[in-house]
Design an enzyme around this catalytic site. Structure first.
Site, PDB file in Angstrom:
ATOM      1  N   ARG A  60      39.922  55.540  83.906  1.00  0.00           N
ATOM      2  CA  ARG A  60      39.395  55.269  82.569  1.00  0.00           C
ATOM      3  C   ARG A  60      38.545  54.005  82.571  1.00  0.00           C
ATOM      4  NH1 ARG A  60      44.318  55.677  78.407  1.00  0.00           N
ATOM      5  NH2 ARG A  60      43.143  53.985  77.477  1.00  0.00           N
ATOM      6  N   ARG A  73      47.532  52.523  64.399  1.00  0.00           N
ATOM      7  CA  ARG A  73      47.342  51.295  65.165  1.00  0.00           C
ATOM      8  C   ARG A  73      47.042  50.106  64.258  1.00  0.00           C
ATOM      9  NH1 ARG A  73      45.550  53.688  70.358  1.00  0.00           N
ATOM     10  NH2 ARG A  73      45.116  52.085  71.896  1.00  0.00           N
ATOM     11  N   ARG A 115      48.646  51.771  88.071  1.00  0.00           N
ATOM     12  CA  ARG A 115      48.201  53.077  87.562  1.00  0.00           C
ATOM     13  C   ARG A 115      46.796  53.403  88.072  1.00  0.00           C
ATOM     14  NH1 ARG A 115      48.597  53.675  81.277  1.00  0.00           N
ATOM     15  NH2 ARG A 115      46.629  52.582  81.185  1.00  0.00           N
ATOM     16  N   LYS A 166      53.827  54.655  76.847  1.00  0.00           N
ATOM     17  CA  LYS A 166      53.878  55.597  75.712  1.00  0.00           C
ATOM     18  C   LYS A 166      53.461  57.001  76.137  1.00  0.00           C
ATOM     19  CE  LYS A 166      50.934  53.867  72.808  1.00  0.00           C
ATOM     20  NZ  LYS A 166      50.338  52.739  73.497  1.00  0.00           N
ATOM     21  N   ARG A 170      42.388  44.674  74.732  1.00  0.00           N
ATOM     22  CA  ARG A 170      43.214  45.676  74.048  1.00  0.00           C
ATOM     23  C   ARG A 170      44.570  45.073  73.662  1.00  0.00           C
ATOM     24  NH1 ARG A 170      43.361  50.132  78.295  1.00  0.00           N
ATOM     25  NH2 ARG A 170      44.447  51.430  76.796  1.00  0.00           N
TER      26      ARG A 170
HETATM   27  P1  AMP Z   1      44.540  54.784  74.055  1.00  0.00           P
HETATM   28  O1  AMP Z   1      44.337  55.940  74.974  1.00  0.00           O
HETATM   29  O2  AMP Z   1      45.567  55.040  73.002  1.00  0.00           O
HETATM   30  O3  AMP Z   1      44.789  53.491  74.782  1.00  0.00           O
HETATM   31  O4  AMP Z   1      43.173  54.591  73.264  1.00  0.00           O
HETATM   32  C1  AMP Z   1      41.961  54.326  73.925  1.00  0.00           C
HETATM   33  C2  AMP Z   1      40.944  53.756  72.960  1.00  0.00           C
HETATM   34  O5  AMP Z   1      40.685  54.697  71.918  1.00  0.00           O
HETATM   35  C3  AMP Z   1      41.392  52.510  72.228  1.00  0.00           C
HETATM   36  O6  AMP Z   1      41.194  51.325  72.978  1.00  0.00           O
HETATM   37  C4  AMP Z   1      40.540  52.554  70.972  1.00  0.00           C
HETATM   38  O7  AMP Z   1      39.215  52.166  71.250  1.00  0.00           O
HETATM   39  C5  AMP Z   1      40.506  54.045  70.671  1.00  0.00           C
HETATM   40  N1  AMP Z   1      41.622  54.441  69.792  1.00  0.00           N
HETATM   41  C6  AMP Z   1      42.671  55.238  70.102  1.00  0.00           C
HETATM   42  N2  AMP Z   1      43.496  55.376  69.068  1.00  0.00           N
HETATM   43  C7  AMP Z   1      42.983  54.635  68.061  1.00  0.00           C
HETATM   44  C8  AMP Z   1      43.383  54.353  66.728  1.00  0.00           C
HETATM   45  N3  AMP Z   1      44.509  54.861  66.215  1.00  0.00           N
HETATM   46  N4  AMP Z   1      42.593  53.540  65.994  1.00  0.00           N
HETATM   47  C9  AMP Z   1      41.462  53.042  66.460  1.00  0.00           C
HETATM   48  N5  AMP Z   1      41.027  53.234  67.722  1.00  0.00           N
HETATM   49  C10 AMP Z   1      41.772  54.039  68.527  1.00  0.00           C
END
Ligand code: AMP
Length: 281
Positions: A139, A88, A127, A13, A150
């Protein structure tokens, strides 16, 4: 263009969002990035989010909804945006619907990157290795253990959004297992098909063409979308992705249905004309 990119962690994404940003000059709204920035800055939002994010769980809906609401009010939103990582959960999607309605913003589409889960772990490992090789910080939630969590949270909380947006005729599905270039091309193609972007802007750039010439063909000509792509079929989000037989079938059905409706309307019109002519006589 205003779209949502939907897909599990590691589905690409972020990469596709950046390519769309470069091509169309729109803004990427990544809640993950915003939360990481808040954590790094030690803000009142970041501090409680830190541990939740490290564990692979989701931060509370109201936190991300308020971040997005504020961001949508910024002037740089006027050219369009890509939501990456938001919504999400179904309550987040419902809250987004309300926000967009209030702000008079129309969402063009939700692009789902469909991937094979077993391949995701490999992707994340690659990655991480690449980032380490570049000397970049990895990360904290990019470990196989956290990724499994996740993914589980994606399956239970986020996957229902596929049904949510499909019901609202916003969903477009792309096979995310193709190469980055092919996924990009497919996204551009479907965005042009629904009229979210100018076909010219969506056409492959020279560098992509060159890359494609050297790349092996992955699949046959994309989804003969809805037989002949009627607007109804395209709008219904039935633009099938390559290799998705089911999607193709549905698209063809929708196309036929639309055709049937048009034929019926035509027949009705013709019979009305005959009646009028008879009345004249
Ligand atoms: P991402 O970079 O999108 O994988 O997000 C990293 C982390 O941020 C996720 O594992 C969640 O802990 C938090 N996070 C990001 N977007 C959301 C969302 N829309 N709702 C809740 N938690 C989020």
């Amino acid at each position: 263009m205003r779209i949502i990119l939907l897909g599990p962690p590691g589905s690409g994404k972020g990469t596709q969002a950046q390519l769309l940003v470069q091509r169309y000059g729109i803004v990427q709204l990544s809640t993950g990035e915003m939360l990481r920035a808040a954590v790094a800055a030690g803000t009142p939002v970041g501090l409680p989010a830190q541990d939740i994010m490290a564990s692979g769980a989701l931060v509370p809906d109201e936190v991300v909804i308020s971040i997005i609401s504020d961001r949508l009010d910024q002037p740089d939103m006027k050219n369009g945006f890509i939501l990456d990582g938001f919504p999400r959960t179904v309550p987040q999607a419902a809250a987004l619907d309300d926000l967009l309605k209030k702000k008079h913003i129309k969402l063009d589409a939700v692009v789902e990157l469909r991937v094979n889960e077993s391949a995701l772990l490999n992707r994340v490992e690659t990655r991480v290795a690449e980032m380490r090789a570049r000397g970049e910080e990895v990360r904290i939630d990019d470990t196989p253990e956290v990724l499994s969590k996740r993914l589980a949270s994606y399956r239970t909380l986020t996957e229902p959004l596929i049904h949510y947006y499909s019901e609202r005729r916003k969903l477009l599905t792309v096979d995310g297992m193709m190469t980055i270039e092919h996924v990009t091309r497919e996204i551009n193609r479907i965005l042009a098909a629904i009229g979210a972007v100018e076909p010219k802007a969506a056409a492959p750039k020279r560098a992509e063409m060159a890359a494609r010439k050297t790349a092996k063909p992955v699949a046959k000509k994309a989804a003969k979308t809805a037989g002949k792509p009627t607007r109804a079929a395209a709008k219904a989000g039935k633009v099938a992705s390559k290799g998705s037989k089911k999607a193709k079938k549905t698209a063809r059905k929708t196309g036929k249905k639309a055709g049937r409706t048009i034929a019926k309307r035509g027949a009705k019109k013709a019979s009305k004309k005959v009646t009028k002519r008879r009345a004249k006589r």
